[in-house]
Design an enzyme around this catalytic site. Structure first.
Site, PDB file in Angstrom:
ATOM      1  N   LYS A   1       0.835  -1.219   0.000  1.00  0.00           N
ATOM      2  CA  LYS A   1       0.000   0.000   0.000  1.00  0.00           C
ATOM      3  C   LYS A   1       0.860   1.255   0.000  1.00  0.00           C
TER       4      LYS A   1
ATOM      5  N   HIS B   1     -23.646  14.910   2.499  1.00  0.00           N
ATOM      6  CA  HIS B   1     -23.510  15.400   1.125  1.00  0.00           C
ATOM      7  C   HIS B   1     -22.465  16.502   1.074  1.00  0.00           C
TER       8      HIS B   1
ATOM      9  N   GLU C   1      -2.417 -14.837 -17.362  1.00  0.00           N
ATOM     10  CA  GLU C   1      -3.320 -15.507 -16.418  1.00  0.00           C
ATOM     11  C   GLU C   1      -3.815 -16.819 -17.017  1.00  0.00           C
TER      12      GLU C   1
ATOM     13  N   GLY D   1      -4.207 -12.272 -10.228  1.00  0.00           N
ATOM     14  CA  GLY D   1      -4.955 -12.226  -8.975  1.00  0.00           C
ATOM     15  C   GLY D   1      -4.663 -10.902  -8.291  1.00  0.00           C
ATOM     16  N   VAL D   2      -4.773 -10.935  -6.966  1.00  0.00           N
ATOM     17  CA  VAL D   2      -4.679  -9.682  -6.218  1.00  0.00           C
ATOM     18  C   VAL D   2      -3.280  -9.072  -6.315  1.00  0.00           C
ATOM     19  N   ILE D   3      -2.234  -9.897  -6.132  1.00  0.00           N
ATOM     20  CA  ILE D   3      -0.875  -9.350  -6.178  1.00  0.00           C
ATOM     21  C   ILE D   3      -0.541  -8.894  -7.598  1.00  0.00           C
TER      22      ILE D   3
ATOM     23  N   SER E   1       2.985 -14.397  -9.236  1.00  0.00           N
ATOM     24  CA  SER E   1       1.968 -14.230  -8.182  1.00  0.00           C
ATOM     25  C   SER E   1       0.832 -15.192  -8.495  1.00  0.00           C
TER      26      SER E   1
ATOM     27  N   GLY F   1      -0.500 -17.419  -6.220  1.00  0.00           N
ATOM     28  CA  GLY F   1      -1.039 -17.953  -4.969  1.00  0.00           C
ATOM     29  C   GLY F   1       0.063 -18.246  -3.963  1.00  0.00           C
TER      30      GLY F   1
HETATM   31  P1  FAD Z   1       1.953 -14.096   8.208  1.00  0.00           P
HETATM   32  O1  FAD Z   1       1.585 -12.672   8.108  1.00  0.00           O
HETATM   33  O2  FAD Z   1       2.486 -14.798   7.072  1.00  0.00           O
HETATM   34  O3  FAD Z   1       2.830 -14.271   9.499  1.00  0.00           O
HETATM   35  C1  FAD Z   1       3.393 -15.459   9.876  1.00  0.00           C
HETATM   36  C2  FAD Z   1       4.643 -15.183  10.674  1.00  0.00           C
HETATM   37  O4  FAD Z   1       5.101 -16.404  11.258  1.00  0.00           O
HETATM   38  C3  FAD Z   1       5.803 -14.644   9.841  1.00  0.00           C
HETATM   39  O5  FAD Z   1       6.414 -13.579  10.500  1.00  0.00           O
HETATM   40  C4  FAD Z   1       6.765 -15.844   9.751  1.00  0.00           C
HETATM   41  O6  FAD Z   1       8.113 -15.467   9.643  1.00  0.00           O
HETATM   42  C5  FAD Z   1       6.505 -16.497  11.096  1.00  0.00           C
HETATM   43  N1  FAD Z   1       6.853 -17.918  11.155  1.00  0.00           N
HETATM   44  C6  FAD Z   1       6.564 -18.898  10.273  1.00  0.00           C
HETATM   45  N2  FAD Z   1       6.993 -20.087  10.738  1.00  0.00           N
HETATM   46  C7  FAD Z   1       7.571 -19.836  11.945  1.00  0.00           C
HETATM   47  C8  FAD Z   1       8.188 -20.657  12.926  1.00  0.00           C
HETATM   48  N3  FAD Z   1       8.267 -21.977  12.777  1.00  0.00           N
HETATM   49  N4  FAD Z   1       8.684 -20.049  14.022  1.00  0.00           N
HETATM   50  C9  FAD Z   1       8.605 -18.710  14.199  1.00  0.00           C
HETATM   51  N5  FAD Z   1       8.018 -17.893  13.316  1.00  0.00           N
HETATM   52  C10 FAD Z   1       7.495 -18.456  12.198  1.00  0.00           C
HETATM   53  N6  FAD Z   1      -4.139  -9.150   3.128  1.00  0.00           N
HETATM   54  C11 FAD Z   1      -5.058  -8.204   3.374  1.00  0.00           C
HETATM   55  O7  FAD Z   1      -5.995  -8.456   4.133  1.00  0.00           O
HETATM   56  N7  FAD Z   1      -4.979  -6.966   2.811  1.00  0.00           N
HETATM   57  C12 FAD Z   1      -3.977  -6.632   1.961  1.00  0.00           C
HETATM   58  O8  FAD Z   1      -3.918  -5.516   1.465  1.00  0.00           O
HETATM   59  C13 FAD Z   1      -2.988  -7.610   1.673  1.00  0.00           C
HETATM   60  N8  FAD Z   1      -1.973  -7.327   0.851  1.00  0.00           N
HETATM   61  C14 FAD Z   1      -1.028  -8.283   0.603  1.00  0.00           C
HETATM   62  C15 FAD Z   1      -0.011  -7.980  -0.298  1.00  0.00           C
HETATM   63  C16 FAD Z   1       0.945  -8.928  -0.591  1.00  0.00           C
HETATM   64  C17 FAD Z   1       2.040  -8.584  -1.555  1.00  0.00           C
HETATM   65  C18 FAD Z   1       0.892 -10.197   0.047  1.00  0.00           C
HETATM   66  C19 FAD Z   1       1.947 -11.223  -0.229  1.00  0.00           C
HETATM   67  C20 FAD Z   1      -0.119 -10.509   0.931  1.00  0.00           C
HETATM   68  C21 FAD Z   1      -1.098  -9.552   1.207  1.00  0.00           C
HETATM   69  N9  FAD Z   1      -2.157  -9.827   2.064  1.00  0.00           N
HETATM   70  C22 FAD Z   1      -3.112  -8.881   2.300  1.00  0.00           C
HETATM   71  C23 FAD Z   1      -2.280 -11.127   2.737  1.00  0.00           C
HETATM   72  C24 FAD Z   1      -1.775 -11.012   4.182  1.00  0.00           C
HETATM   73  O9  FAD Z   1      -0.439 -10.573   4.175  1.00  0.00           O
HETATM   74  C25 FAD Z   1      -1.886 -12.354   4.876  1.00  0.00           C
HETATM   75  O10 FAD Z   1      -3.205 -12.846   4.756  1.00  0.00           O
HETATM   76  C26 FAD Z   1      -1.554 -12.217   6.348  1.00  0.00           C
HETATM   77  O11 FAD Z   1      -0.252 -11.728   6.514  1.00  0.00           O
HETATM   78  C27 FAD Z   1      -1.696 -13.562   7.063  1.00  0.00           C
HETATM   79  O12 FAD Z   1      -1.384 -13.402   8.390  1.00  0.00           O
HETATM   80  P2  FAD Z   1      -0.805 -14.612   9.259  1.00  0.00           P
HETATM   81  O13 FAD Z   1      -0.618 -14.061  10.627  1.00  0.00           O
HETATM   82  O14 FAD Z   1      -1.631 -15.791   9.070  1.00  0.00           O
HETATM   83  O15 FAD Z   1       0.602 -14.967   8.609  1.00  0.00           O
HETATM   84  P1  NAI Z   2      -4.329 -15.105  -6.112  1.00  0.00           P
HETATM   85  O1  NAI Z   2      -4.878 -16.390  -5.691  1.00  0.00           O
HETATM   86  O2  NAI Z   2      -5.049 -13.856  -5.788  1.00  0.00           O
HETATM   87  O3  NAI Z   2      -4.137 -15.087  -7.694  1.00  0.00           O
HETATM   88  C1  NAI Z   2      -3.351 -16.037  -8.342  1.00  0.00           C
HETATM   89  C2  NAI Z   2      -3.720 -16.023  -9.807  1.00  0.00           C
HETATM   90  O4  NAI Z   2      -2.750 -16.758 -10.505  1.00  0.00           O
HETATM   91  C3  NAI Z   2      -5.069 -16.678 -10.077  1.00  0.00           C
HETATM   92  O5  NAI Z   2      -5.846 -15.845 -10.889  1.00  0.00           O
HETATM   93  C4  NAI Z   2      -4.693 -17.985 -10.764  1.00  0.00           C
HETATM   94  O6  NAI Z   2      -5.649 -18.418 -11.692  1.00  0.00           O
HETATM   95  C5  NAI Z   2      -3.398 -17.600 -11.444  1.00  0.00           C
HETATM   96  N1  NAI Z   2      -2.500 -18.708 -11.719  1.00  0.00           N
HETATM   97  C6  NAI Z   2      -2.221 -19.781 -10.926  1.00  0.00           C
HETATM   98  N2  NAI Z   2      -1.307 -20.583 -11.516  1.00  0.00           N
HETATM   99  C7  NAI Z   2      -0.990 -19.989 -12.704  1.00  0.00           C
HETATM  100  C8  NAI Z   2      -0.094 -20.327 -13.751  1.00  0.00           C
HETATM  101  N3  NAI Z   2       0.660 -21.413 -13.709  1.00  0.00           N
HETATM  102  N4  NAI Z   2      -0.043 -19.500 -14.814  1.00  0.00           N
HETATM  103  C9  NAI Z   2      -0.800 -18.375 -14.882  1.00  0.00           C
HETATM  104  N5  NAI Z   2      -1.659 -18.019 -13.907  1.00  0.00           N
HETATM  105  C10 NAI Z   2      -1.739 -18.808 -12.829  1.00  0.00           C
HETATM  106  O7  NAI Z   2      -2.833 -15.099  -5.551  1.00  0.00           O
HETATM  107  P2  NAI Z   2      -1.762 -13.958  -5.401  1.00  0.00           P
HETATM  108  O8  NAI Z   2      -2.059 -12.808  -6.288  1.00  0.00           O
HETATM  109  O9  NAI Z   2      -0.450 -14.650  -5.492  1.00  0.00           O
HETATM  110  O10 NAI Z   2      -1.974 -13.469  -3.934  1.00  0.00           O
HETATM  111  C11 NAI Z   2      -1.958 -14.416  -2.880  1.00  0.00           C
HETATM  112  C12 NAI Z   2      -2.937 -14.051  -1.846  1.00  0.00           C
HETATM  113  O11 NAI Z   2      -2.453 -12.962  -1.060  1.00  0.00           O
HETATM  114  C13 NAI Z   2      -4.290 -13.552  -2.363  1.00  0.00           C
HETATM  115  O12 NAI Z   2      -5.140 -14.600  -2.726  1.00  0.00           O
HETATM  116  C14 NAI Z   2      -4.797 -12.841  -1.175  1.00  0.00           C
HETATM  117  O13 NAI Z   2      -5.348 -13.769  -0.298  1.00  0.00           O
HETATM  118  C15 NAI Z   2      -3.540 -12.227  -0.595  1.00  0.00           C
HETATM  119  N6  NAI Z   2      -3.436 -10.837  -1.014  1.00  0.00           N
HETATM  120  C16 NAI Z   2      -4.402  -9.964  -0.635  1.00  0.00           C
HETATM  121  C17 NAI Z   2      -4.360  -8.652  -1.029  1.00  0.00           C
HETATM  122  C18 NAI Z   2      -5.470  -7.751  -0.641  1.00  0.00           C
HETATM  123  O14 NAI Z   2      -6.250  -8.138   0.210  1.00  0.00           O
HETATM  124  N7  NAI Z   2      -5.568  -6.574  -1.211  1.00  0.00           N
HETATM  125  C19 NAI Z   2      -3.259  -8.128  -1.828  1.00  0.00           C
HETATM  126  C20 NAI Z   2      -2.320  -9.150  -2.219  1.00  0.00           C
HETATM  127  C21 NAI Z   2      -2.415 -10.436  -1.785  1.00  0.00           C
END
Ligand code: FAD
Ligand code: NAI
Length: 475
Positions: A58, A454, A213, A192-194, A279, A281
């Site tokens: 963000k 408004h 995709e 997808g989202v990323i 990206s 999944g």
């Molecule tokens: P994580 O945030 O993955 O935290 C897990 C933690 O556990 C990490 O610090 C890891 O190092 C630690 N860990 C793992 N194994 C061990 C171990 N054995 N011992 C000690 N520590 C360990 N979600 C949203 O809702 N809004 C968004 O805008 C959004 N944007 C995203 C953008 C990107 C690029 C990505 C990749 C994800 C995004 N997400 C977003 C998804 C969101 O980041 C995850 O859903 C969320 O972080 C999950 O939280 P969690 O606590 O389950 O795990």
């Molecule tokens: P995603 O699940 O959102 O999207 C993955 C996309 O890749 C799908 O559309 C899928 O059909 C496609 N795909 C899978 N295999 C493929 C292949 N071999 N070739 C071409 N396309 C393929 O996963 P993404 O974007 O990696 O993000 C992971 C997760 O992180 C999201 O599902 C979401 O849960 C979380 N996230 C949330 C955000 C938010 O809330 N704003 C921002 C970024 C991530």
């Protein structure tokens, strides 16, 4: 320092750190273990979300949006700029500072709530009388005993087979958030989202972006009408999205990355890019947990198997967030963390999975909660739909941001709101009203009869509710 705890949380992402704080608030003696390291090797709690997910993405989305506004839209306001430049190093530095503020904030919250933090990898050692022994490997190894364990180890990016992340030319989200200069040609696998968020950042800064995709449908989980509107906007921006492709060999060389793929017509194609973000999944993090030491059951994806209440197969062991089933979202992880802490305390924590909102932070933003029109049709639910375009909203016109709409879906008989879908300005904020309304099982008529300020974008929400009964006032 004590090594015996009522609750030990493994992982300090949004699921883990929030569970730890809530458990401490409820009077438990709590430890939280996290292995994430900052650039100096020190602790960086907050997980994926804080370090390489929600927060840094963000920050970059905001910087790149400011740049796009300044370059393309300030002129409409009579503001002229010359020699507009983007210093990527400053942008990345700002992003890193925002991340650090969040890491420090969590360490402060642990202190405030008397949560004992351990920096290192936590793993199951063995079950003991009334609990579990947890080993902490790191700079200061320790062995802890906890009566209740919450696994919140999150997820990591999935790589394409045969194309491991090198974070130089084939990037996961980690590398995508740290690119040092605007790539001339950027490829993304997965729309997808990323894919959409990261593609937007670098397109705004000048990259030629191509997204490949696999699925034939764009944003299949999103309401079709909303996805169509979003696609139109992305096409206009120049984000190239190819659907229905089959990605083959991916070769990284000195000059960039070559992706061989078959397009939707099954024709062989190649895409040459300077950098490739994959990206497609994410996979749950369970490899370091030593789950087998205690017999913790994992699923086929490596996820921790839990019931609706986040209980695992072991008494006193819970799991929340990305490491379990359900959407991989920070707020879903947090809600589960709170609910588990409350269940441990004998309370009735609850998460309504139907009311977990989704937001995609592109421009226009896409946000929704509840059912899509295609889901209602498939379930044979009779519904009424109402939409209101931002073009007809005075505040959106004043903002110069009129793309998109608000859409309401309400039960045909009871008028209960079943889903709200938004593509447009501030959709991420507007969706909260829909979540509140649906949590209280409001009808579209309830929203239609509430006074909204408004001029505000939220009037579009009220108007879309009015549209369900075909009585919009401004359209
Ligand atoms: P994580 O945030 O993955 O935290 C897990 C933690 O556990 C990490 O610090 C890891 O190092 C630690 N860990 C793992 N194994 C061990 C171990 N054995 N011992 C000690 N520590 C360990 N979600 C949203 O809702 N809004 C968004 O805008 C959004 N944007 C995203 C953008 C990107 C690029 C990505 C990749 C994800 C995004 N997400 C977003 C998804 C969101 O980041 C995850 O859903 C969320 O972080 C999950 O939280 P969690 O606590 O389950 O795990
Ligand atoms: P995603 O699940 O959102 O999207 C993955 C996309 O890749 C799908 O559309 C899928 O059909 C496609 N795909 C899978 N295999 C493929 C292949 N071999 N070739 C071409 N396309 C393929 O996963 P993404 O974007 O990696 O993000 C992971 C997760 O992180 C999201 O599902 C979401 O849960 C979380 N996230 C949330 C955000 C938010 O809330 N704003 C921002 C970024 C991530």
């Amino acid at each position: 320092m004590s090594t015996s705890f009522d609750v030990i949380v493994i992982g300090a992402g949004p699921g883990g750190y929030i569970a730890a704080i809530r458990a401490a608030q409820l009077g438990f003696n709590v430890a939280c273990i996290d292995e994430w390291k900052n650039a100096a090797g020190g602790p960086a709690p907050g997980g994926t979300c804080t370090n390489v997910g929600c927060i840094p993405s963000k920050a970059l989305l905001q910087s790149s949006e400011n740049f796009e506004q300044a370059g393309k839209h300030f002129g409409e306001h009579g503001i002229s700029l010359s020699n507009l430049k983007m210093d990527v190093a400053t942008m990345i530095g700002r992003k890193d500072a925002v991340v650090k503020q969040n890491n420090d904030g969590i360490l402060y919250l642990f202190k405030k709530n008397k949560v004992t933090f351990f920096h290192g990898r936590g793993s199951f050692a063995r079950a003991v009388d009334g609990g579990y022994k947890i080993a902490v490997a790191g700079d200061k190894p320790a062995t802890l005993v906890g009566k209740q364990i919450i696994v919140a180890t999150g997820s990591s990016a999935r790589a394409l087979p045969g194309a491991p992340f090198d974070e130089q030319s084939i990037l996961s989200n980690d590398g995508a958030l740290a690119i040092g200069a605007v790539p001339r040609r950027l490829g993304l696998i997965g729309s997808g989202v990323i894919g959409l968020e990261m593609g937007s950042v670098w397109r705004r800064l000048g990259s030629e972006v191509t997204v490949l995709e696999a699925l034939p449908t764009f944003l299949g989980a999103v309401d079709e009408q909303i996805a169509k509107e979003a696609r139109k906007a992305f096409d206009k921006q120049g984000l190239k999205i190819e659907l229905g492709v089959k990605v083959g060999e991916v070769k990284a060389g000195k000059k960039g990355v070559t992706v061989s793929y078959a397009n939707a017509k099954d024709e062989a194609q190649t895409l040459e890019v300077d950098k490739l973000i994959v990206s497609i999944g994410r996979v749950p993090n369970t490899t370091g947990l030593n789950a087998e030491a205690v017999g913790l059951k994992l699923g086929e994806r490596g996820d921790v198997l839990v019931d609706d209440d986040c209980r695992t197969n072991l008494p006193g062991v819970w799991a929340v967030g990305d490491v379990v089933r359900g959407p991989m979202l920070a707020h879903k992880a947090e809600e589960e963390g709170v609910a588990v802490a409350e269940r441990i305390a004998g309370q009735h924590g609850h998460v309504d999975f139907n009311l977990v909102p989704w937001v995609i932070y592109t421009h226009p933003e896409i946000a929704w909660v509840g059912q899509t029109e295609q889901q209602l049709k498939a379930a044979d639910v009779k519904y009424r739909a109402g939409t209101f375009p931002f073009m007809a909203n005075g505040r959106a016109r004043a903002l110069g941001d009129t793309t998109g709409m608000v859409k309401f879906l309400a039960d045909a008989a009871s008028d209960e709101i079943l889903g709200v879908h938004i593509v447009g300005p501030q959709a991420s904020e507007l969706i909260a009203e829909a979540c509140v309304a649906m949590a209280f099982r409001a009808s579209s008529e309830d929203i239609a009869r509430i006074c909204h300020a408004h001029p505000s974008l939220s009037e579009s929400t009220k108007e879309a509710a009015l549209a369900v009964d075909k009585r919009t006032l401004n359209f």
